[in-house]
Design a protein around this motif. Structure first.
Motif, mmCIF file in Angstrom:
data_model
loop_
_atom_site.group_PDB
_atom_site.id
_atom_site.type_symbol
_atom_site.label_atom_id
_atom_site.label_comp_id
_atom_site.label_asym_id
_atom_site.label_seq_id
_atom_site.Cartn_x
_atom_site.Cartn_y
_atom_site.Cartn_z
ATOM 1 N N ALA A 1 -6.866 -1.852 47.151
ATOM 2 C CA ALA A 1 -6.496 -2.974 46.284
ATOM 3 C C ALA A 1 -7.597 -4.030 46.221
ATOM 4 O O ALA A 1 -7.722 -4.738 45.216
ATOM 5 N N ALA A 2 -8.409 -4.123 47.275
ATOM 6 C CA ALA A 2 -9.522 -5.079 47.297
ATOM 7 C C ALA A 2 -10.748 -4.537 46.557
ATOM 8 O O ALA A 2 -11.740 -5.239 46.415
ATOM 9 N N GLY A 3 -10.675 -3.297 46.106
ATOM 10 C CA GLY A 3 -11.778 -2.723 45.345
ATOM 11 C C GLY A 3 -12.676 -1.804 46.140
ATOM 12 O O GLY A 3 -13.717 -1.380 45.660
ATOM 13 N N GLY A 4 -12.309 -1.483 47.362
ATOM 14 C CA GLY A 4 -13.090 -0.566 48.177
ATOM 15 C C GLY A 4 -13.556 -1.199 49.467
ATOM 16 O O GLY A 4 -13.292 -2.376 49.728
ATOM 17 N N PRO A 5 -14.260 -0.427 50.283
ATOM 18 C CA PRO A 5 -14.620 -0.876 51.625
ATOM 19 C C PRO A 5 -15.760 -1.885 51.707
ATOM 20 O O PRO A 5 -15.999 -2.461 52.761
ATOM 21 N N SER B 1 3.001 -3.227 47.682
ATOM 22 C CA SER B 1 4.186 -4.078 47.797
ATOM 23 C C SER B 1 3.841 -5.536 47.498
ATOM 24 O O SER B 1 2.670 -5.924 47.552
ATOM 25 N N PRO B 2 4.856 -6.345 47.202
ATOM 26 C CA PRO B 2 4.600 -7.774 47.023
ATOM 27 C C PRO B 2 3.954 -8.410 48.258
ATOM 28 O O PRO B 2 3.074 -9.266 48.124
ATOM 29 N N ARG B 3 4.360 -7.998 49.458
ATOM 30 C CA ARG B 3 3.756 -8.545 50.678
ATOM 31 C C ARG B 3 2.276 -8.195 50.732
ATOM 32 O O ARG B 3 1.428 -9.036 51.016
ATOM 33 N N ALA B 4 1.953 -6.935 50.457
ATOM 34 C CA ALA B 4 0.553 -6.509 50.466
ATOM 35 C C ALA B 4 -0.237 -7.233 49.377
ATOM 36 O O ALA B 4 -1.390 -7.615 49.587
ATOM 37 N N GLY B 5 0.382 -7.445 48.222
ATOM 38 C CA GLY B 5 -0.291 -8.142 47.129
ATOM 39 C C GLY B 5 -0.663 -9.571 47.503
ATOM 40 O O GLY B 5 -1.766 -10.033 47.201
ATOM 41 N N LEU B 6 0.253 -10.260 48.176
ATOM 42 C CA LEU B 6 -0.036 -11.618 48.641
ATOM 43 C C LEU B 6 -1.190 -11.607 49.632
ATOM 44 O O LEU B 6 -2.114 -12.430 49.548
ATOM 45 N N PHE B 7 -1.169 -10.666 50.562
ATOM 46 C CA PHE B 7 -2.227 -10.563 51.563
ATOM 47 C C PHE B 7 -3.570 -10.245 50.903
ATOM 48 O O PHE B 7 -4.589 -10.848 51.228
ATOM 49 N N LYS C 1 -5.183 -13.241 49.326
ATOM 50 C CA LYS C 1 -5.882 -14.105 50.288
ATOM 51 C C LYS C 1 -7.189 -13.452 50.745
ATOM 52 O O LYS C 1 -8.211 -14.121 50.902
ATOM 53 N N LEU C 2 -7.168 -12.148 50.953
ATOM 54 C CA LEU C 2 -8.385 -11.423 51.344
ATOM 55 C C LEU C 2 -9.458 -11.576 50.266
ATOM 56 O O LEU C 2 -10.619 -11.878 50.576
ATOM 57 N N LEU C 3 -9.088 -11.406 49.013
ATOM 58 C CA LEU C 3 -10.060 -11.547 47.921
ATOM 59 C C LEU C 3 -10.598 -12.973 47.828
ATOM 60 O O LEU C 3 -11.789 -13.177 47.586
#
Length: 115
Positions: free
Chosen positions: A33-37, A96-102, A105-107
């Protein structure tokens, strides 16, 4: 003010909390989801013009997404908000919505650095 760490155990991302580890999502899903490693630091021409005094010497550096994830800490408010989001992946989504929120923040941290 308490800060809660992010950690990975058995391929799953967790955030610490007063109630124990809070499961976020599989690490592979977060990285995808962040676009890769890897994340390459870039600045648009508009950013460079608007913020002419900005230090852009880090442009082109590659950041390891998992390293950034491990460096993240979270406020009680963020942990509470994260816990309130469901972990089930909706039929029309990939995380998931939880993962999307996380991941949001990571991005943000990848784009602006960890404060």
């Amino acid at each position: 003010m308490d800060r809660y760490e992010t950690f990975v155990e058995d391929g799953t991302v967790y955030v610490g909390s007063d109630d124990g580890p809070l499961e976020v999502a599989p690490l592979a899903d977060i990285v995808a989801a962040a676009g890769g490693p890897a994340w390459t630091i870039t600045y648009s021409e508009a950013e460079k013009e608007r913020y002419a005094g900005m230090d852009t010497s880090d442009e082109g550096l590659v950041v390891d997404v998992v390293d950034m994830l491990h460096a993240m800490t979270h406020s009680q408010r963020f942990v509470d908000t994260l816990a309130a989001h469901p972990t089930e992946v909706p039929a029309d989504d990939t995380i998931s919505p939880r993962a999307g929120l996380f991941v949001g923040k990571l991005l943000e941290n990848l784009e602006h650095g960890v404060a």
